[in-house]
Design an enzyme around this catalytic site. Structure first.
Site, mmCIF file in Angstrom:
data_model
loop_
_atom_site.group_PDB
_atom_site.id
_atom_site.type_symbol
_atom_site.label_atom_id
_atom_site.label_comp_id
_atom_site.label_asym_id
_atom_site.label_seq_id
_atom_site.Cartn_x
_atom_site.Cartn_y
_atom_site.Cartn_z
ATOM 1 C CB THR A 156 76.571 69.480 72.137
ATOM 2 O OG1 THR A 156 76.581 69.695 70.590
ATOM 3 C CG2 THR A 156 77.143 70.204 73.014
ATOM 4 C CB ILE A 158 78.840 75.729 82.928
ATOM 5 C CG1 ILE A 158 79.346 75.240 84.348
ATOM 6 C CG2 ILE A 158 77.626 75.639 82.626
ATOM 7 C CD1 ILE A 158 78.373 75.149 85.215
ATOM 8 N N GLY A 159 78.403 75.607 78.968
ATOM 9 C CA GLY A 159 78.551 76.038 78.763
ATOM 10 C C GLY A 159 76.322 75.708 78.197
ATOM 11 N N GLY A 188 76.510 73.938 69.203
ATOM 12 C CA GLY A 188 77.070 75.671 68.640
ATOM 13 C C GLY A 188 77.465 75.985 69.470
#
Lengths: 315, 322
Positions: A187, A216-217, A238
């Protein structure tokens, strides 16, 4: 004291043998984004503006997994997400499921400043973007050939990967996937403390390669991928699922606040003692101008600078 | 030690003059759901099973803002969300933007157990629901006349309200005093449980805020905000979603216990009374040792709890006054 800034372009199983043509553009990009942030801080811009500015730059760089260059869902589409938080006020904004918004982090800031809400997603977020007149582009703008290839490989390998080291072009470039079979990725994010002691954090991403549509992270989740208080500002990267359950960003700040532990120790503890190996990295700054950038993956694209003249770009 | 369970049906500006016909069905519903949870614990079901079971019941009850009875978005639609967490494994699941799934909490559990992910939302979540064969119904099933009325009022007042009590203001005597920021507070539903072995779990479910923007996500599906469970405690929060997210409420209760050594009650009280703006939050929590805490800084919170030693309570406001 003094200002400090740190940014990342993703933590993961970045092989030490990463070829020059993959390394160099990223290192240069990190250096450039760092400069932009440093100049903004020197010009006395508030942290909130600084982190947004830097993350916008990172989003525009196709080599990182955010904005242009976002990894693809299992349907070959992009679904981008981001969040931003102001440590002084604890105001925050987040967005998920964006397909056409050029800079997710800026939309997140608009959610924070122009709505009574904190988090907007999918169609509702896209609609809001139109209302706000923020810059949008056709979805194809964000999709790079590399990511189309990554998706193809992930499909072949039947796994969800946290992108990274590029499309296996030939055997010698093949990186060893880590223990759980995922090829780790990233990211982008930025944290800063300005000359007034105000802290802010922002994180943005395209998510996981081959993720299910709608997944969704941690990046848009306040307390997981992003957090800022009066003590510190944190941005994580990560394996999103691991970071979410472990509320990583909040935990760093909570250890400082509730246990009185300094930044370096709190950040190190959360990453090295609380997270499964190979799953997380973060960048953090404290109100006192300290910087911490721990990671338990092979590498993490990162950079930092402090007012006393120190600066670093590393993998 | 021993098992313990707590449930809530929403914290908010619940007027003490809430008419009987609005109080009673909710109190009975809480009592009913509590009983279901107690029987499940007594049958040695895992806390994860228990909280899912109880929240499913609460979702099915139209008087609470979750599942059937969910408040409406500015477009007059429902967008339901939920999350669930297992304290032992720290595994969790969350969903948002559901329009046809009968029980959001069960879909959240399926995300946790059947996908490599934790959180699915909107179209992707609805699609997953169909793949899993969970029960789905037409959106109209969830919409109640009360909520259509609430939305109308909110639009007239031009504000976003966390539903509740001023049910459709029928005449002046039923009008509730909105809280300081003009919002009429409401709720969600949730359940936390611990078995006699100290295993903990938490689940929360909601329709969100009345008149919310389409796509708005609150605290309920956000792990660490509306829901959290680890080896020390399980927490489910309710109130003004935005404040709960900012305050990482559920995680903070556990963090205070873990990092500062506070007891469950001290930690829960601290978060609610010292760290979150008045009128915005309530929570239920249980500890591995079987303690229960149900603090709120709003006028009231629909809640109930029971412990193995025979204590049982259903309440709305504070003091013994029910």
């Amino acid at each position: 004291m003094g200002w400090a800034i740190a940014l990342h372009g993703g933590a993961g199983d970045i092989p030490l043998s990463l070829p020059l043509e993959s390394r160099q553009p990223r290192e240069e990009a990190l250096r450039r984004c760092l400069q932009i942030g440093v100049e903004a801080l020197k010009a006395k811009k508030p942290s909130l503006d600084v982190v947004e500015l830097v993350v916008r730059e990172l989003e525009n760089i196709p080599q990182f997994n955010a904005g242009k260059g976002s990894v693809l869902t299992n349907k070959g589409t992009v679904e981008m997400e981001a969040s931003i938080m102001d440590g002084s006020t604890k105001n925050c904004g987040a967005v998920s499921g964006l397909k056409t918004v050029v800079n997710a982090v800026s939309l997140a800031r608009l959610v924070m400043e122009k709505t009574p809400h904190v988090y907007l997603a999918f169609d509702g977020a896209e609609e809001f973007a139109k209302e706000q007149g923020i810059e949008t582009a056709d979805s194809s703008h964000f999709i790079t050939a590399e990511n189309v290839e990554r998706l193809k490989q992930a499909n072949e390998a039947h796994r969800v990967q946290l992108d990274y080291t590029q499309p296996l072009q030939n055997g010698s470039k093949e990186e060893r996937p880590n223990a759980n079979g995922d090829v780790q990725l990233g990211t982008v994010g930025c944290v800063s403390v300005d000359s007034y002691g105000n802290l802010a954090a922002a994180t943005s991403t395209g998510g996981l390669v081959n993720k299910r549509v709608g997944r969704i992270g941690d990046s848009p989740i306040i307390g997981a991928g992003t957090y800022a208080s009066e003590l510190c500002a944190v941005s994580c990267t990560g394996k999103g699922e691991a970071i979410l359950c472990a509320t990583v960003a909040r935990d760093v700040a909570a250890m400082m606040e509730f246990k009185g532990v300094p930044l370096e120790e709190a950040a190190s503890y959360v990453i090295h003692e609380c997270m499964p190996k190979g799953t997380a990295g973060l960048v953090a700054v404290s109100a006192a101008g300290e910087v911490a950038m721990p990671y338990n993956t092979t590498g993490m694209f990162r950079a930092c600078a402090t007012e006393d003249g120190y600066s670093e770009v590393a993998i | 030690m021993g098992w313990a369970i707590a449930v809530h049906g929403g914290a908010g500006d619940i007027s003490r003059s809430l008419p009987h016909e609005r109080r009673q069905p909710r109190e009975e519903a809480l009592r009913h759901c509590l009983q279901i949870g107690i029987k499940a614990l007594q049958s040695n079901l895992s806390p994860l099973d228990v909280v899912e079971l109880v929240v499913r019941e609460l979702e099915n009850i139209p008087h609470f803002n979750a599942g059937r009875g969910s408040v409406l978005t500015s477009k007059g639609t429902v967008e339901m969300e939920a999350s669930i967490m297992d304290g032992n494994t720290m595994r969790c699941g969350a969903v948002s933007g559901l329009t046809t799934v009968l029980n959001a909490v069960s879909l959240a559990r399926l995300v946790m157990e059947k996908t490599p992910h934790i959180y699915l939302a909107f179209d992707g979540a609805e699609q997953f629901a169909r793949e899993q064969g969970v029960e789905i119904v037409d959106s109209s099933h969830f919409i109640t006349p009360e909520n259509v009325e609430r939305l109308k009022l909110a639009k007239e007042a031009n504000r976003v309200q966390i539903d509740y009590n001023a049910q459709p203001i029928q005449n002046d005597t039923k009008k509730e005093a909105p809280c300081a920021n003009g919002d009429s507070q409401i709720g969600t539903v949730g359940c936390v449980a611990v078995d006699c072995h100290g295993n903990l779990a938490s689940a929360t479910s909601t329709g969100g805020l009345v008149n919310k923007m389409a796509g708005r996500i609150g605290d309920t599906p956000v792990i660490g905000a509306g829901t959290y469970a680890n080896e020390l405690c399980a927490v489910s929060a309710t109130g003004k979603g935005e404040s709960i997210i900012r305050g990482t409420v559920a995680r903070d209760v556990a963090a205070l216990m873990e990092f500062k050594g506070l007891s469950l009650k001290e930690a829960a009280d601290c978060v609610v009374h010292e760290r979150t703006p008045k009128g915005t939050v309530g929570l239920i929590a249980v500890s591995a040792a079987g303690e229960v805490a149900m603090p709120f800084n709003t006028t009231g919170m629909f809640r109930g709890c029971a412990t193995e030693d025979g204590h049982l309570e259903v309440a709305i406001w504070s003091d013994a006054e029910i």
